[in-house]
Scaffold this motif. Sequence first.
Motif, mmCIF file in Angstrom:
data_model
loop_
_atom_site.group_PDB
_atom_site.id
_atom_site.type_symbol
_atom_site.label_atom_id
_atom_site.label_comp_id
_atom_site.label_asym_id
_atom_site.label_seq_id
_atom_site.Cartn_x
_atom_site.Cartn_y
_atom_site.Cartn_z
ATOM 1 N N MET A 63 0.844 -1.189 0.000
ATOM 2 C CA MET A 63 0.000 0.000 0.000
ATOM 3 C C MET A 63 0.890 1.253 0.000
ATOM 4 S SD MET A 63 -3.187 0.812 0.057
ATOM 5 C CE MET A 63 -4.222 2.230 0.353
ATOM 6 N N ASP A 64 0.646 2.254 -0.740
ATOM 7 C CA ASP A 64 -0.451 2.539 -1.634
ATOM 8 C C ASP A 64 -0.219 1.780 -2.940
ATOM 9 O OD1 ASP A 64 -2.249 3.694 -3.443
ATOM 10 O OD2 ASP A 64 -1.803 5.738 -2.885
ATOM 11 N N TYR A 65 -1.125 0.848 -3.269
ATOM 12 C CA TYR A 65 -0.930 -0.022 -4.410
ATOM 13 C C TYR A 65 -0.807 0.748 -5.720
ATOM 14 C CZ TYR A 65 -2.848 -3.161 -0.855
ATOM 15 O OH TYR A 65 -3.101 -3.842 0.318
ATOM 16 N N THR A 66 -1.495 1.871 -5.842
ATOM 17 C CA THR A 66 -1.458 2.624 -7.099
ATOM 18 C C THR A 66 -0.065 3.174 -7.392
ATOM 19 O OG1 THR A 66 -2.172 4.640 -5.948
ATOM 20 C CG2 THR A 66 -3.883 3.272 -6.953
ATOM 21 N N LYS A 67 0.798 3.237 -6.371
ATOM 22 C CA LYS A 67 2.170 3.694 -6.575
ATOM 23 C C LYS A 67 3.103 2.547 -6.950
ATOM 24 C CE LYS A 67 1.803 7.633 -3.437
ATOM 25 N NZ LYS A 67 2.353 8.286 -2.215
ATOM 26 N N ARG A 68 2.552 1.362 -7.045
ATOM 27 C CA ARG A 68 3.378 0.192 -7.328
ATOM 28 C C ARG A 68 3.424 -0.142 -8.811
ATOM 29 N NH1 ARG A 68 3.803 1.375 -2.715
ATOM 30 N NH2 ARG A 68 5.470 2.438 -3.826
ATOM 31 N N ALA A 83 -9.264 6.709 0.304
ATOM 32 C CA ALA A 83 -9.454 6.098 1.618
ATOM 33 C C ALA A 83 -9.719 4.613 1.453
ATOM 34 C CB ALA A 83 -10.606 6.757 2.359
ATOM 35 N N VAL A 84 -9.485 3.865 2.534
ATOM 36 C CA VAL A 84 -9.727 2.421 2.536
ATOM 37 C C VAL A 84 -10.911 2.137 3.445
ATOM 38 C CG1 VAL A 84 -8.793 0.161 3.137
ATOM 39 C CG2 VAL A 84 -7.304 1.887 2.103
ATOM 40 N N SER A 85 -11.927 1.512 2.891
ATOM 41 C CA SER A 85 -13.116 1.179 3.673
ATOM 42 C C SER A 85 -13.832 0.023 3.000
ATOM 43 C CB SER A 85 -14.053 2.387 3.768
ATOM 44 O OG SER A 85 -14.580 2.714 2.494
ATOM 45 N N ARG A 86 -14.783 -0.563 3.721
ATOM 46 C CA ARG A 86 -15.566 -1.650 3.128
ATOM 47 C C ARG A 86 -16.307 -1.171 1.887
ATOM 48 N NH1 ARG A 86 -16.518 -6.164 6.413
ATOM 49 N NH2 ARG A 86 -15.740 -5.995 8.561
ATOM 50 N N GLU A 87 -16.717 0.090 1.898
ATOM 51 C CA GLU A 87 -17.498 0.616 0.784
ATOM 52 C C GLU A 87 -16.690 0.672 -0.513
ATOM 53 O OE1 GLU A 87 -17.423 1.927 3.848
ATOM 54 O OE2 GLU A 87 -19.437 1.182 4.369
ATOM 55 N N ASN A 88 -15.403 0.900 -0.422
ATOM 56 C CA ASN A 88 -14.607 0.992 -1.650
ATOM 57 C C ASN A 88 -13.581 -0.133 -1.765
ATOM 58 O OD1 ASN A 88 -12.655 1.652 0.174
ATOM 59 N ND2 ASN A 88 -12.155 3.651 -0.697
ATOM 60 N N ARG A 89 -13.872 -1.260 -1.134
ATOM 61 C CA ARG A 89 -12.887 -2.337 -1.150
ATOM 62 C C ARG A 89 -12.659 -2.901 -2.540
ATOM 63 N NH1 ARG A 89 -15.935 -7.198 2.208
ATOM 64 N NH2 ARG A 89 -17.766 -7.423 0.867
ATOM 65 N N ARG A 93 -9.095 -3.416 -4.171
ATOM 66 C CA ARG A 93 -8.691 -4.705 -4.735
ATOM 67 C C ARG A 93 -8.249 -4.561 -6.186
ATOM 68 N NH1 ARG A 93 -13.622 -8.509 -2.438
ATOM 69 N NH2 ARG A 93 -12.933 -8.581 -0.253
ATOM 70 N N ASN A 94 -8.916 -3.682 -6.929
ATOM 71 C CA ASN A 94 -8.496 -3.445 -8.311
ATOM 72 C C ASN A 94 -7.064 -2.919 -8.357
ATOM 73 O OD1 ASN A 94 -10.880 -4.267 -9.511
ATOM 74 N ND2 ASN A 94 -11.757 -2.209 -9.606
ATOM 75 N N ALA A 95 -6.750 -1.994 -7.454
ATOM 76 C CA ALA A 95 -5.390 -1.449 -7.412
ATOM 77 C C ALA A 95 -4.391 -2.549 -7.050
ATOM 78 C CB ALA A 95 -5.321 -0.305 -6.410
ATOM 79 N N TYR A 96 -4.753 -3.385 -6.090
ATOM 80 C CA TYR A 96 -3.874 -4.488 -5.704
ATOM 81 C C TYR A 96 -3.671 -5.435 -6.891
ATOM 82 C CZ TYR A 96 -2.051 -8.516 -3.149
ATOM 83 O OH TYR A 96 -1.269 -9.560 -2.719
ATOM 84 N N ASP A 97 -4.753 -5.785 -7.577
ATOM 85 C CA ASP A 97 -4.649 -6.688 -8.721
ATOM 86 C C ASP A 97 -3.787 -6.072 -9.826
ATOM 87 O OD1 ASP A 97 -6.214 -8.515 -7.427
ATOM 88 O OD2 ASP A 97 -8.055 -8.042 -8.518
ATOM 89 N N ASN A 98 -3.871 -4.767 -9.998
ATOM 90 C CA ASN A 98 -3.019 -4.108 -10.996
ATOM 91 C C ASN A 98 -1.549 -4.225 -10.619
ATOM 92 O OD1 ASN A 98 -5.135 -3.267 -12.651
ATOM 93 N ND2 ASN A 98 -5.381 -1.314 -11.577
ATOM 94 N N ASP A 136 -13.168 -11.136 4.163
ATOM 95 C CA ASP A 136 -14.331 -11.764 4.789
ATOM 96 C C ASP A 136 -14.938 -10.797 5.807
ATOM 97 O OD1 ASP A 136 -12.656 -11.949 7.081
ATOM 98 O OD2 ASP A 136 -11.940 -13.918 6.437
ATOM 99 N N ASP A 137 -15.849 -11.306 6.636
ATOM 100 C CA ASP A 137 -16.585 -10.416 7.538
ATOM 101 C C ASP A 137 -15.722 -9.800 8.635
ATOM 102 O OD1 ASP A 137 -16.138 -12.674 9.029
ATOM 103 O OD2 ASP A 137 -18.263 -13.151 9.370
ATOM 104 N N ARG A 138 -14.475 -10.221 8.757
ATOM 105 C CA ARG A 138 -13.589 -9.614 9.749
ATOM 106 C C ARG A 138 -13.054 -8.266 9.290
ATOM 107 N NH1 ARG A 138 -9.531 -14.586 10.497
ATOM 108 N NH2 ARG A 138 -9.919 -14.609 8.249
ATOM 109 N N GLY A 139 -13.052 -8.037 7.989
ATOM 110 C CA GLY A 139 -12.607 -6.759 7.450
ATOM 111 C C GLY A 139 -11.132 -6.481 7.630
ATOM 112 N N ARG A 140 -10.303 -7.523 7.701
ATOM 113 C CA ARG A 140 -8.870 -7.339 7.932
ATOM 114 C C ARG A 140 -8.197 -6.721 6.697
ATOM 115 N NH1 ARG A 140 -6.851 -10.898 11.905
ATOM 116 N NH2 ARG A 140 -4.807 -9.999 11.386
#
Length: 263
Positions: A63-68, A83-89, A93-98, A136-140
């Motif tokens: 993180m920040d994945y977009t800088k990778r 920001a990082v939140s459940r709403e924009n996960r 994830r798209n940034a991580y996959d990139n 998952d529901d733990r939101g880790r």
Amino acid sequence: MPNRSLIDYFSFEADAREDISPREGELYTDNRPDGDMLPILERAIASTDSNMFIVLHTYGSHMDYTKRYPREFARFTPDLSSAVSRENRETVRNAYDNSVYYTDWVLDRIIGLLENTDAVSALFYCADHGEDLMDDDRGRFLHASPTPTYYQLHVACFAWFSESYRERFPLKYETAAAHRLGPSTTGAVFHHVADMASLRGRCIDSTQAFSSAAFAPRLRRMYLNDHDRAVEFYNSGLDAEDFDMLDRHRIEYDRSHRRKTLY
């Protein structure tokens, strides 16, 4: 790539060392893309026809994945988030996959450089940790937790052998291929690489090397916690969800400890 850790300390023991630190005036966290190491690698390969052992310390998917990754590798969008939140996960994830997509491209180019030499060469790649992405529901989220998860513990690795290597050491290649699904840990990386290079020494354990006929899969798996202590992974605080994922992905371990841990 320097990160102010023991890795930096050991890298200074090399005969030659180059880094791609942030450019002058940039923040230390503004790391340059891993692909910036490719021209350096190409020059190193061209500099000699003697034996070489090259270590590339990539930054990978932090993180920040977009800088990778460069913007042209933004294959999965949207990938920009403040920001990082459940709403924009999904955006996170798209940034991580990139970032993974870019790492795949870098590794492909490295293999291409090795192939073009026609030399007896091999490559071993291994990630040092996985990542929680609010799976998952733990939101880790992130990694290096005092109590890890399956997503942090299960890492990617692979080996590649040039055609010249396969012709020169057919038994090693065939043995490695036969053991490709055998259980291993990052603690065995040294032994894997040493055996691939046909090195011998009192610190090298061929029973941990997947290219060795003596390879003996071990179910014991350790986790280096936040106190730099190696503990049995089942004593690291895993939850039922984590053991479910281990089973789902057919990760081998001593299942007698599952009941002890969860009940």
